[in-house]
Design a protein around this motif. Sequence first.
Motif, PDB file in Angstrom:
ATOM      1  N   ASP A 149       0.846  -1.190   0.000  1.00  0.00           N
ATOM      2  CA  ASP A 149       0.000   0.000   0.000  1.00  0.00           C
ATOM      3  C   ASP A 149       0.886   1.247   0.000  1.00  0.00           C
ATOM      4  O   ASP A 149       2.123   1.158   0.058  1.00  0.00           O
ATOM      5  CB  ASP A 149      -0.983  -0.013   1.170  1.00  0.00           C
ATOM      6  N   ALA A 150       0.288   2.422  -0.077  1.00  0.00           N
ATOM      7  CA  ALA A 150       1.050   3.661  -0.242  1.00  0.00           C
ATOM      8  C   ALA A 150       2.028   3.894   0.903  1.00  0.00           C
ATOM      9  O   ALA A 150       3.177   4.314   0.684  1.00  0.00           O
ATOM     10  CB  ALA A 150       0.089   4.843  -0.380  1.00  0.00           C
ATOM     11  N   GLU A 151       1.596   3.627   2.140  1.00  0.00           N
ATOM     12  CA  GLU A 151       2.475   3.859   3.284  1.00  0.00           C
ATOM     13  C   GLU A 151       3.606   2.838   3.316  1.00  0.00           C
ATOM     14  O   GLU A 151       4.747   3.159   3.680  1.00  0.00           O
ATOM     15  CB  GLU A 151       1.672   3.817   4.586  1.00  0.00           C
ATOM     16  N   GLN A 152       3.310   1.598   2.948  1.00  0.00           N
ATOM     17  CA  GLN A 152       4.365   0.592   2.886  1.00  0.00           C
ATOM     18  C   GLN A 152       5.391   0.948   1.804  1.00  0.00           C
ATOM     19  O   GLN A 152       6.594   0.723   1.982  1.00  0.00           O
ATOM     20  CB  GLN A 152       3.762  -0.784   2.605  1.00  0.00           C
ATOM     21  N   GLN A 153       4.925   1.498   0.685  1.00  0.00           N
ATOM     22  CA  GLN A 153       5.844   1.923  -0.367  1.00  0.00           C
ATOM     23  C   GLN A 153       6.781   3.019   0.131  1.00  0.00           C
ATOM     24  O   GLN A 153       7.976   3.030  -0.189  1.00  0.00           O
ATOM     25  CB  GLN A 153       5.055   2.412  -1.582  1.00  0.00           C
ATOM     26  N   ARG A 154       6.230   3.938   0.936  1.00  0.00           N
ATOM     27  CA  ARG A 154       7.060   5.019   1.481  1.00  0.00           C
ATOM     28  C   ARG A 154       8.158   4.446   2.377  1.00  0.00           C
ATOM     29  O   ARG A 154       9.322   4.874   2.304  1.00  0.00           O
ATOM     30  CB  ARG A 154       6.189   5.991   2.278  1.00  0.00           C
ATOM     31  N   VAL A 155       7.817   3.471   3.211  1.00  0.00           N
ATOM     32  CA  VAL A 155       8.809   2.844   4.072  1.00  0.00           C
ATOM     33  C   VAL A 155       9.823   2.057   3.239  1.00  0.00           C
ATOM     34  O   VAL A 155      11.033   2.084   3.507  1.00  0.00           O
ATOM     35  CB  VAL A 155       8.126   1.928   5.106  1.00  0.00           C
ATOM     36  N   ALA A 156       9.337   1.365   2.205  1.00  0.00           N
ATOM     37  CA  ALA A 156      10.242   0.623   1.326  1.00  0.00           C
ATOM     38  C   ALA A 156      11.253   1.563   0.670  1.00  0.00           C
ATOM     39  O   ALA A 156      12.438   1.224   0.533  1.00  0.00           O
ATOM     40  CB  ALA A 156       9.443  -0.125   0.267  1.00  0.00           C
ATOM     41  N   ASP A 157      10.805   2.739   0.276  1.00  0.00           N
ATOM     42  CA  ASP A 157      11.715   3.730  -0.307  1.00  0.00           C
ATOM     43  C   ASP A 157      12.816   4.087   0.695  1.00  0.00           C
ATOM     44  O   ASP A 157      14.002   4.191   0.329  1.00  0.00           O
ATOM     45  CB  ASP A 157      10.953   4.995  -0.707  1.00  0.00           C
ATOM     46  N   LYS A 158      12.412   4.300   1.943  1.00  0.00           N
ATOM     47  CA  LYS A 158      13.384   4.680   2.975  1.00  0.00           C
ATOM     48  C   LYS A 158      14.394   3.571   3.223  1.00  0.00           C
ATOM     49  O   LYS A 158      15.604   3.814   3.332  1.00  0.00           O
ATOM     50  CB  LYS A 158      12.637   5.011   4.269  1.00  0.00           C
TER      51      LYS A 158
END
Length: 326
Positions: free
Chosen positions: A17-26
């Motif tokens: 999901d969008a928030e998981q993608q943000r964490v994956a980016d980090k």
Amino acid sequence: MRERFDLAASQQGFELDAEQQRVADKLAELGTALPKRFRRPSGVYLHGAVGRGKSFLMNAFFAGAPVPGKLRVHFHDFFNQLHRTIAQHRSSANAVDAAFAELLGGLQLLCFDEFHVHDPGDARLVIKLLHAVHTRRIALVATSNYRPADLLPNPLFHELFRPAIEFIEAHWDVVELPDGPDYRRTGRRSGSGFASGTWSRSPPAGFESPTAAERTALPVNGRTLRASAVRDGLVWFDFEDLCATATSAQDYLAVAERFSTWVITGVPQLTDRDAETQQRFANLVDVLCDKDATLHVVAEHDIARTLTEGRDTDRTASRLALLEST
């Protein structure tokens, strides 16, 4: 490295999901920086609600991290190893530093799953551990259900841990995975390991209740635990013998190394029990879920009523949702 997260999710049948993608980016940014010899980053403290995929994201990161010296371990398990190693070095001038040297030697990356602190006796040891990791320039990734400021929540002892809280906030990137779907509750049951277990009012089919003759004194960490039965790879406990007495996560880890299937009978409504008993049950579920041991619980009530207002209720309920309730 970023594509590894999407591939890992696809292999398990879902999309980030969008928030998981943000964490994956980090985390991907951290992975790219890891091989840099002279400017190795300190790491990421990832916290958020239960069942949001924190462990999944950390595991995907760990699998693709481009460094040879790396370790992924549940925090309970690491502290079990740490206490054992300190005991082995008790004749040393500084047993704690000797234990850190043994456990951390050669590491470039250390990943802790379920970082949390409830025991005030461990607080100072955690502070020393964090300093040792930072001094050795080991990148640290930790998942937790707690913000750093909420660790060691007992108000009687919280100030003991404030130096560690301040150290985490100063030296690691604190990243939140916000509230959203609990994927343990909404996902499909795997039918193996921990997720093949049950929660019911009576023992599952094929499991005969223990006889008095089967009661066993099980040697664990220099003392004995009373088991209702031991049958090959199965161990059977009554709740009172396992969680209502002075047992620890280290005891559960030791038993989990020997038995892959557990039956726990007589689990009561936990609001009727003291905080220590509630915490022992939460620790037990943590250990068995991380070890992927099969757990069959025989309880007086369903999961929701059993855990109402108990300590660490959300985390424990999320894990127990993997069991089949009958």
